[in-house]
Design a protein around this motif. Structure first.
Motif, PDB file in Angstrom:
ATOM      1  N   ASP A 182     -46.297  -9.915 -12.563  1.00  0.00           N
ATOM      2  CA  ASP A 182     -47.455 -10.602 -11.996  1.00  0.00           C
ATOM      3  C   ASP A 182     -47.010 -11.768 -11.107  1.00  0.00           C
ATOM      4  N   GLU A 186     -47.945 -12.507  -6.907  1.00  0.00           N
ATOM      5  CA  GLU A 186     -48.575 -13.695  -6.334  1.00  0.00           C
ATOM      6  C   GLU A 186     -48.305 -13.789  -4.838  1.00  0.00           C
ATOM      7  N   ARG A 189     -50.677 -11.507  -3.104  1.00  0.00           N
ATOM      8  CA  ARG A 189     -52.005 -12.125  -2.998  1.00  0.00           C
ATOM      9  C   ARG A 189     -52.058 -13.106  -1.827  1.00  0.00           C
ATOM     10  N   GLU A 190     -51.019 -13.904  -1.680  1.00  0.00           N
ATOM     11  CA  GLU A 190     -50.988 -14.895  -0.596  1.00  0.00           C
ATOM     12  C   GLU A 190     -51.029 -14.217   0.771  1.00  0.00           C
ATOM     13  N   ALA A 193     -54.449 -12.714   1.498  1.00  0.00           N
ATOM     14  CA  ALA A 193     -55.391 -13.762   1.888  1.00  0.00           C
ATOM     15  C   ALA A 193     -55.137 -14.216   3.320  1.00  0.00           C
ATOM     16  N   SER A 198     -57.326  -6.473   1.935  1.00  0.00           N
ATOM     17  CA  SER A 198     -57.656  -6.408   0.512  1.00  0.00           C
ATOM     18  C   SER A 198     -56.975  -5.218  -0.146  1.00  0.00           C
ATOM     19  N   LEU A 201     -54.723  -5.297  -7.065  1.00  0.00           N
ATOM     20  CA  LEU A 201     -53.403  -5.615  -7.600  1.00  0.00           C
ATOM     21  C   LEU A 201     -53.416  -5.499  -9.120  1.00  0.00           C
TER      22      LEU A 201
END
Length: 322
Positions: A182, A186, A189-190, A193, A198, A201
């Motif tokens: 996980d 991250e 995800r960054e 964004a 999209s 995850l």
């Protein structure tokens, strides 16, 4: 180590000799300062020069010459001498020419820019607006080879750091990006964004996780020795020199067998590693999917300068796309 830092600054980065000395001596404060000062002084007065090309550390000089030929091993040695250019993948391939010009680069395929630009990447044009992300050309190939279209459900297995997830999301695919870490997700995800893309995850162990249904396409960028990243991370050749490949090849085979059962009929699964050991690439695929239909990759699916092997797979090697 202080001498190595000093010599790299002087002989590779063109740092003036007086600045090299001034930088090196504080690194050995309380230690052999006079020795370092004397050795640097002698080398600068001589003056010292670097050999024409570095040498691959053992045992890779032998392994890669054996597996791919002496020319590839020599090209790998030459690659260690220079800082590699930066490859970028574009969110919108239609803007390839625009970003090649803006970033002082060239393009080897739609949606790709290669630039020798220096400085902080976060300050380059297009970073803040998410127009592109850093991704080596070879690393972009697996997602390029998936015939995924808008709306297709695609699994990106072992997804972090996420470049392939971004490629698929930019095509408006429904992407499930799975990784055991996980923390590594991250970064995905960054970047999602930043680019306005999209994906779903999931942090889970792929050998225990079970999807709700089958996927239109699957991409596996399997864990490996990572020897293929040696241009940007030469330390990998010193860390992996005596690594036993058996545990990781067992994991790769298990992942490939498991993922193959999640593919819809008629879908494509691409297996890839960033390793220059055939034991982690061709031999895994040949052993695991020997009884399954295999779709040969064609030259028109590849960037300029690359060709598929006669067997239909693709192997990128040092020296192919300098």
């Amino acid at each position: 180590h202080a001498l190595r830092v000093a010599l790299a600054g002087w002989l590779k980065l063109d740092t003036p000799p007086h600045a090299v000395v001034a930088t090196a001596l504080p690194l050995v404060e309380g230690g052999p300062r006079r020795l370092v000062h004397g050795v640097l002084g002698n080398l600068i007065r001589r003056p010292a020069t670097l050999p024409p090309s570095p040498r691959l550390p053992a045992p890779f000089d032998v392994f890669w010459a054996r597996d791919w030929g002496a020319a590839v091993a020599e090209a790998a040695s030459a690659a260690l001498a220079e800082e590699p250019a930066t490859d970028l993948t574009l969110r919108d391939p239609a803007e390839t020419e625009k970003w090649a010009q803006a970033l002082d680069g060239i393009s080897l395929a739609p949606g790709h820019v290669r630039t020798a630009r220096k400085g902080s990447i976060t300050e380059w044009p297009g970073f803040a607006t998410g127009a592109w992300w850093v991704q080596d050309l070879a690393a972009s190939l697996p997602a390029r080879l998936l015939p995924a279209k808008a709306g297709d459900h695609v699994l990106d297995l072992c997804a972090a750091p996420g470049g392939k997830t971004l490629q698929l999301a930019a095509r408006a695919c429904r992407v499930t990006a799975l990784d055991v870490s996980d923390h590594r997700l991250e970064r995905v995800r960054e970047n999602l964004a930043r680019t306005g893309l999209s994906a779903d995850l999931i942090a889970a162990d792929a050998l225990r996780w079970q999807p709700d249904g089958l996927f239109d396409h699957i991409l596996i960028d399997a864990p490996c020795s990572a020897t293929g990243i040696f241009r940007r991370h030469p330390d990998v050749l010193h860390l992996k020199g005596t690594t036993d490949l058996v545990p990781v090849t067992l994991l790769q085979a298990a992942l490939l067998r498991r993922a193959a059962s999640w593919l819809k009929p008629g879908g494509r699964l691409v297996y890839a590693t960033c390793s220059l050991f055939p034991q982690e690439g061709e031999r895994i695929a040949e052993r695991v999917i020997a009884g399954l239909p295999r779709e040969a990759i064609t030259a028109d699916e590849l960037p300029a300068g690359l060709q598929p092997a006669a067997e239909g797979w693709v192997r990128t090697l040092p020296g192919q796309v300098p």
